[in-house]
Design a protein around this motif. Structure first.
Motif, mmCIF file in Angstrom:
data_model
loop_
_atom_site.group_PDB
_atom_site.id
_atom_site.type_symbol
_atom_site.label_atom_id
_atom_site.label_comp_id
_atom_site.label_asym_id
_atom_site.label_seq_id
_atom_site.Cartn_x
_atom_site.Cartn_y
_atom_site.Cartn_z
ATOM 1 N N GLY A 46 77.761 12.919 100.370
ATOM 2 C CA GLY A 46 78.044 14.132 99.892
ATOM 3 C C GLY A 46 79.697 14.066 99.504
ATOM 4 N N ASN A 47 80.086 15.398 99.124
ATOM 5 C CA ASN A 47 81.382 15.591 99.120
ATOM 6 C C ASN A 47 82.094 15.846 100.405
ATOM 7 O OD1 ASN A 47 84.094 17.163 98.708
ATOM 8 N ND2 ASN A 47 83.293 17.606 96.736
ATOM 9 N N PRO A 48 83.144 15.055 100.556
ATOM 10 C CA PRO A 48 83.921 14.773 102.144
ATOM 11 C C PRO A 48 84.612 16.311 102.534
ATOM 12 C CG PRO A 48 85.206 13.869 100.263
ATOM 13 C CD PRO A 48 83.812 14.033 99.869
ATOM 14 N N HIS A 49 84.402 16.988 101.660
ATOM 15 C CA HIS A 49 85.323 18.082 101.909
ATOM 16 C C HIS A 49 84.430 19.398 102.726
ATOM 17 C CE1 HIS A 49 88.821 18.210 98.872
ATOM 18 N NE2 HIS A 49 88.874 17.233 100.042
ATOM 19 N N SER A 50 83.031 19.239 102.564
ATOM 20 C CA SER A 50 81.957 19.789 103.330
ATOM 21 C C SER A 50 81.611 19.224 104.645
ATOM 22 C CB SER A 50 80.549 19.811 102.149
ATOM 23 O OG SER A 50 80.510 20.146 101.104
ATOM 24 N N ASN A 52 78.059 19.087 105.938
ATOM 25 C CA ASN A 52 76.776 18.778 106.038
ATOM 26 C C ASN A 52 76.786 17.263 106.737
ATOM 27 O OD1 ASN A 52 76.422 17.013 103.695
ATOM 28 N ND2 ASN A 52 76.854 19.163 102.938
ATOM 29 N N PRO A 53 75.580 16.619 107.066
ATOM 30 C CA PRO A 53 75.434 15.083 107.511
ATOM 31 C C PRO A 53 75.889 14.340 106.195
ATOM 32 C CG PRO A 53 73.498 16.560 108.148
ATOM 33 C CD PRO A 53 74.386 17.370 107.410
ATOM 34 N N SER A 54 75.572 14.365 105.170
ATOM 35 C CA SER A 54 75.712 13.489 103.992
ATOM 36 C C SER A 54 77.547 13.313 103.746
ATOM 37 C CB SER A 54 75.171 13.995 102.669
ATOM 38 O OG SER A 54 75.583 15.008 102.253
ATOM 39 N N SER A 55 78.042 14.739 103.797
ATOM 40 C CA SER A 55 79.479 14.707 103.945
ATOM 41 C C SER A 55 80.150 13.984 104.893
ATOM 42 C CB SER A 55 79.726 16.100 103.517
ATOM 43 O OG SER A 55 79.265 16.799 102.649
ATOM 44 N N ARG A 56 79.813 14.159 106.224
ATOM 45 C CA ARG A 56 80.102 13.471 107.297
ATOM 46 C C ARG A 56 80.215 11.935 107.090
ATOM 47 N NH1 ARG A 56 84.136 15.844 109.375
ATOM 48 N NH2 ARG A 56 84.123 14.181 110.789
ATOM 49 N N LEU A 57 79.009 11.561 106.570
ATOM 50 C CA LEU A 57 79.150 10.275 106.221
ATOM 51 C C LEU A 57 80.132 9.561 105.354
ATOM 52 C CD1 LEU A 57 77.298 7.447 106.688
ATOM 53 C CD2 LEU A 57 75.725 8.276 104.859
ATOM 54 N N GLU A 286 96.511 14.159 98.946
ATOM 55 C CA GLU A 286 95.265 13.821 98.156
ATOM 56 C C GLU A 286 94.617 15.264 97.685
ATOM 57 O OE1 GLU A 286 93.607 9.471 99.916
ATOM 58 O OE2 GLU A 286 92.722 11.428 100.567
ATOM 59 N N ASP A 287 95.198 15.730 96.407
ATOM 60 C CA ASP A 287 94.806 16.896 95.910
ATOM 61 C C ASP A 287 93.195 16.782 95.539
ATOM 62 O OD1 ASP A 287 97.281 18.431 96.168
ATOM 63 O OD2 ASP A 287 97.961 16.911 95.231
ATOM 64 N N GLY A 288 92.433 17.624 95.642
ATOM 65 C CA GLY A 288 91.295 17.733 95.427
ATOM 66 C C GLY A 288 90.346 16.625 95.772
ATOM 67 N N THR A 289 89.121 16.489 95.333
ATOM 68 C CA THR A 289 88.250 15.576 95.751
ATOM 69 C C THR A 289 88.333 14.274 95.592
ATOM 70 O OG1 THR A 289 86.293 17.211 95.725
ATOM 71 C CG2 THR A 289 85.554 15.016 95.948
ATOM 72 N N ILE A 290 88.481 13.344 96.277
ATOM 73 C CA ILE A 290 88.836 11.903 96.045
ATOM 74 C C ILE A 290 87.664 11.114 95.513
ATOM 75 C CG2 ILE A 290 90.508 11.657 97.753
ATOM 76 C CD1 ILE A 290 88.281 10.593 99.557
ATOM 77 N N SER A 291 87.710 10.232 94.916
ATOM 78 C CA SER A 291 86.988 9.347 94.300
ATOM 79 C C SER A 291 86.094 8.587 95.170
ATOM 80 C CB SER A 291 87.452 8.555 92.855
ATOM 81 O OG SER A 291 86.349 7.772 92.375
ATOM 82 N N PHE A 292 85.190 9.354 95.872
ATOM 83 C CA PHE A 292 84.903 8.788 97.280
ATOM 84 C C PHE A 292 83.840 7.648 97.140
ATOM 85 C CE2 PHE A 292 82.385 12.634 96.359
ATOM 86 C CZ PHE A 292 81.204 12.274 96.294
ATOM 87 N N LEU A 293 82.999 7.557 95.995
ATOM 88 C CA LEU A 293 82.007 6.571 95.793
ATOM 89 C C LEU A 293 82.771 5.229 95.480
ATOM 90 C CD1 LEU A 293 78.811 8.042 93.967
ATOM 91 C CD2 LEU A 293 79.069 7.500 96.288
#
Length: 822
Positions: A46-50, A52-57, A286-293
């Protein structure tokens, strides 16, 4: 190493690729992509800014990747931070935008931005930021860095000593592969080296490592540069669009940032100028959501790299050995008259792995010592499925240095129409760029041999000579640092010139007559010629329609190249991408006002010649032809379905809109008594003319060269050049010197020569690819691959008569005062 099939094989070619552009991007292995696919299939990120479990992962995985990156460069989070960017250029811009520049003032000098002249454009571009802030800029020649100041710089006041300065240099030149000493890092920081030794203040080092880290280990614990930008596609091939700025934590504290985006704020107010950044260095930048995938995929890149190679040291030894072998052989190649085949641009003899990377930069020379244009070499390399890089490689400083291009030359070349990235390779005989081959960890010894055979077969005046004295000298010099050295004893004289087990040697009758031995008057002989064939090509890149007479329209022959096939994204399909297009036979029926498309084994499909925009089933669109944006209209679902079925991929047929006007780019300013010249969907000009005498000369050259295939059918060879007008002639290539001609009563102006590409390698009857005739064309024209001339025509202003061309008409040329046309 298991590379993806679409990397190894080009669609439609079925031949192995010799990929030699690893400095541009390396190739990714299949196991890396498979590992990444399995990862994202098993896990939900998930989005790392959240929270929830998927974001923490995601957060935890990204932090693990940061640590892996630092470990790769032998450092740790206590010393460095990893700031993810969209690439090396974005990392450089981040430093430029956040560095605490201090403007010069009456109180004393300000900051200095200093950079090596052998820097990439993206590094030199920092001066665009500093110039607006009153910061001094100093370009430093490579030999100047180790110059020490004769005496310490004078300190006039406390303010001067507090000014921060930045020195930028590449760990490895992306032009020549020269490695610059990593010891410069501490030398600049301690103000022992120029220019730091002449300016007081705190000196920071920006080490551009993008080119270096693909094949060499970088130890930041030993060489603690303050800022290190990298691009991961140069290391792994995947993902693209992801880089990082490695920042020494001690230096990160001085960076100043004004813009803030999502995820960077500890707190802020919308109605008041109040903002507090997050305390973590990475979070601030790191402005905004990084390209986490993409970041997560890096884990699999490191895993694969380690599994396949063992270490960066192994990669360095392997790639340097390949580059050294190629350098030695190429530097020893000689034409039959003893003149060198290549001018290599480097500062060493590839003996020291600490001084040279896996890049070889050069220009090829003909037997008279003249430079062969890099675009001609690139075209020929593509024909042999050899992928190289040409131009100046976004490194103007190195290009100027090695090619002796002055500042005034750069400006005059621009005035002559040459810009970075185009294919204008020679101006007044001087090269505007060069050729680069570069190796990666999956490169092989066979890649080197394929490339060297290509050079010998296509650009060496036979019989081949090897400079044995130089070869012995280079072979006897053992490379330092235990670098790999491939068996140089396997280069007997002439071996590289073998083709199908036989040595290629020229026969006297294959040598084209020179300009010195045949005068222009002898070429033209004062005689007229005859129009023997007339072709139109209603659909761009599809088969021709041969006619005995045909009217001229406002854009050339009536209905010539008014349609073209595009893919699902609206990109034009040509025989370069889709050779099967030549099997589609258009038929124009003026009586029924229709265009019919036929192909063996399918029912034909019909579209109207004229398109009504009132038809609700049709849609307008924009496409590009030869860089020009053209307005078109879609020809409907029925023909789209027909084409998609035949080509095996989604595609459409589009037609140029009748009211759309597109002017010819080059040559129109030379038109006498003519205004702008309108074009259809052709690439360059309204008409293309070829001479049967020139075709016959080339046909004889191919037949004598013992290359693949039989070339007894002149008509099939003519078809490959896709000309509108085919004329009889007495002298080969006499048309090169014409300035004007008339066909019957219709006047034309010669606009320029037609530069050929690998498309003429497509057999127009079978859609198969061959290396001929482009290969022999390059040989018999001394590296130039021009064949035929472009023509332009415009109706006389005071007549409404429609000109008609007829087979059998007399063709009367006029010789130009100068034969130096493009």
């Amino acid at each position: 190493m298991e590379l993806l099939p679409w990397i190894i094989f080009i669609w439609g070619w079925g031949q192995c690729v010799t990929y030699l552009d690893h400095a541009g991007t390396t190739l990714f292995p299949e196991s890396q992509i498979k590992g990444f696919y399995d990862d994202i299939s098993r896990n939900v990120y998930g989005n790392p800014h959240s929270h929830n479990p998927s974001s923490r992962l995601t957060h935890d995985t990204v932090e693990s990747v940061r640590y892996r990156i630092l470990e790769h460069f032998n450092t740790c989070p206590e010393e460095y931070s990893v700031i993810f960017t969209s690439g090396c250029t974005a990392a450089l811009k981040l430093v430029a935008d956040t560095f605490p520049w201090k403007a010069a003032s009456n109180e004393g000098p300000g900051s200095q931005f200093c950079y090596l002249t052998d820097n990439h454009t993206s590094a030199v571009g920092i001066r665009g930021v500093t110039a607006l802030q009153g910061v001094g800029t100093v370009s430093v020649l490579p030999h100047e860095v180790e110059r020490r100041a004769r005496k310490p710089p004078t300190q006039t006041n406390g303010e001067e000593s507090s000014a921060p300065h930045l020195f930028c240099y590449p760990a490895q030149s992306n032009f020549s592969g020269r490695k610059y000493p990593l010891s410069y890092v501490k030398g600049i920081q301690s103000q022992q080296l120029y220019p730091a030794c002449e300016h007081r203040g705190r000196w920071f080092v920006l080490l551009d490592a993008a080119c270096f880290v693909s094949c060499s280990p970088l130890d930041l614990s030993q060489y603690p540069a303050d800022f290190v930008p990298i691009s991961f596609y140069k290391m792994f091939g995947f993902p693209t669009g992801l880089g990082a700025l490695l920042v020494r934590n001690e230096a990160a504290e001085v960076l100043r940032k004004t813009y803030f985006g999502g995820g960077t704020a500890a707190a802020y107010l919308v109605a008041e100028n109040y903002f507090v950044p997050k305390p973590n260095v990475v979070s601030r930048f790191e402005d905004g959501t990084i390209s986490f995938l993409d970041i997560i995929s890096l884990h699999h890149g490191f895993e694969t790299l380690q599994k396949l190679t063992g270490s960066m040291l192994n990669i360095q030894l392997h790639t340097f050995g390949l580059a050294r072998y190629t350098y030695i052989v190429l530097s020893c190649l000689r034409h039959s008259n003893g003149k060198p085949v290549a001018q290599i641009h480097c500062d060493n003899d590839f003996q020291n792995i600490a001084e040279q990377g896996a890049i070889l930069n050069f220009n090829l020379l003909d037997c008279h010592g003249r430079t062969v244009g890099y675009s001609q070499v690139d075209k020929m390399a593509s024909l042999f499925n050899i992928h190289i890089r040409t131009g100046c490689f976004c490194n103007t400083g190195a290009c100027q240095h090695y090619l002796a291009i002055s500042n005034q030359n750069v400006k005059s070349n621009l005035h002559a129409g040459h810009i970075c990235g185009d294919n204008i390779d020679l101006i007044e005989g001087r090269p505007t760029g060069s050729i680069r081959v570069s190796f990666g960890y999956m490169s092989s010894f066979e890649d080197c041999q394929n490339f060297l055979r290509f050079v010998v077969n296509c650009f060496v005046d036979k019989p081949l000579i090897l400079d044995q004295k130089r070869l012995t000298k280079l072979k006897s010099a053992e490379p330092m640092e235990s670098a790999a050295s491939y068996d140089l004893a396997s280069i007997p004289n002439g071996q590289l010139g073998h083709q199908n087990g036989q040595t290629i040697t020229p026969s006297p009758e294959r040598i084209a007559p020179s300009e010195d031995t045949v005068s222009k008057e002898e070429k033209n002989n004062g005689s007229s010629h005859t129009l023997t064939n007339l072709f139109i090509y209603p659909v761009k890149s599809c088969a021709s329609v041969e006619v005995t007479e045909w009217p001229l329209g406002p854009q050339g022959l009536l209905y010539d190249r008014l349609w073209m096939v595009v893919n699902e994204n609206g990109v034009c399909l040509s025989q370069k991408r889709e050779p099967k297009l030549c099997l589609i036979r258009p038929i124009i029926c003026l009586a029924s006002n229709t265009l019919q498309l036929q192909v063996s084994g399918m029912e034909p499909v019909t579209v109207p010649l004229e398109t009504s925009l009132a038809n609700s089933d049709l849609r307008t669109s924009q496409s590009k032809v030869c860089g020009d944006r053209v307005q078109t209209v879609d020809c409907g679902k029925e023909v789209s379905t027909w084409l998609s079925e035949f080509l095996g991929k989604p595609c459409r047929l589009i037609r140029q809109r009748p009211e759309f006007l597109r002017d010819m780019k080059f040559g129109s300013e030379k038109a006498e008594n003519f205004g702008p010249t309108a074009l259809s969907l052709v690439n360059e000009a309204q008409f293309l003319l070829i001479n049967r005498a020139s075709v016959s000369f080339l046909q004889e050259h191919i037949a004598n060269s013992e290359n693949e295939g039989t070339w007894h059918d002149m008509e099939q060879l003519i078809q490959r050049f896709r000309a509108n007008l085919v004329i009889s002639g007495q002298e080969a290539f006499a048309e090169d010197d014409w300035s004007h001609l008339t066909v019957g009563d219709t006047p034309f102006q010669v606009i320029g020569r037609c530069g050929r590409c690998q498309m003429i390698g497509v057999d127009q009857k079978s859609a198969t690819r061959t290396q001929e005739p482009l290969r022999s064309l390059s040989e018999c024209r001394s590296g130039k691959v021009t064949f035929g001339v472009y023509l332009a025509h415009q109706s006389a202003r005071n007549t409404t008569a429609v000109p008609v061309l007829s087979v059998g008409a007399r063709v009367i040329p006029r010789i130009s005062e100068s034969s130096d046309k493009p």
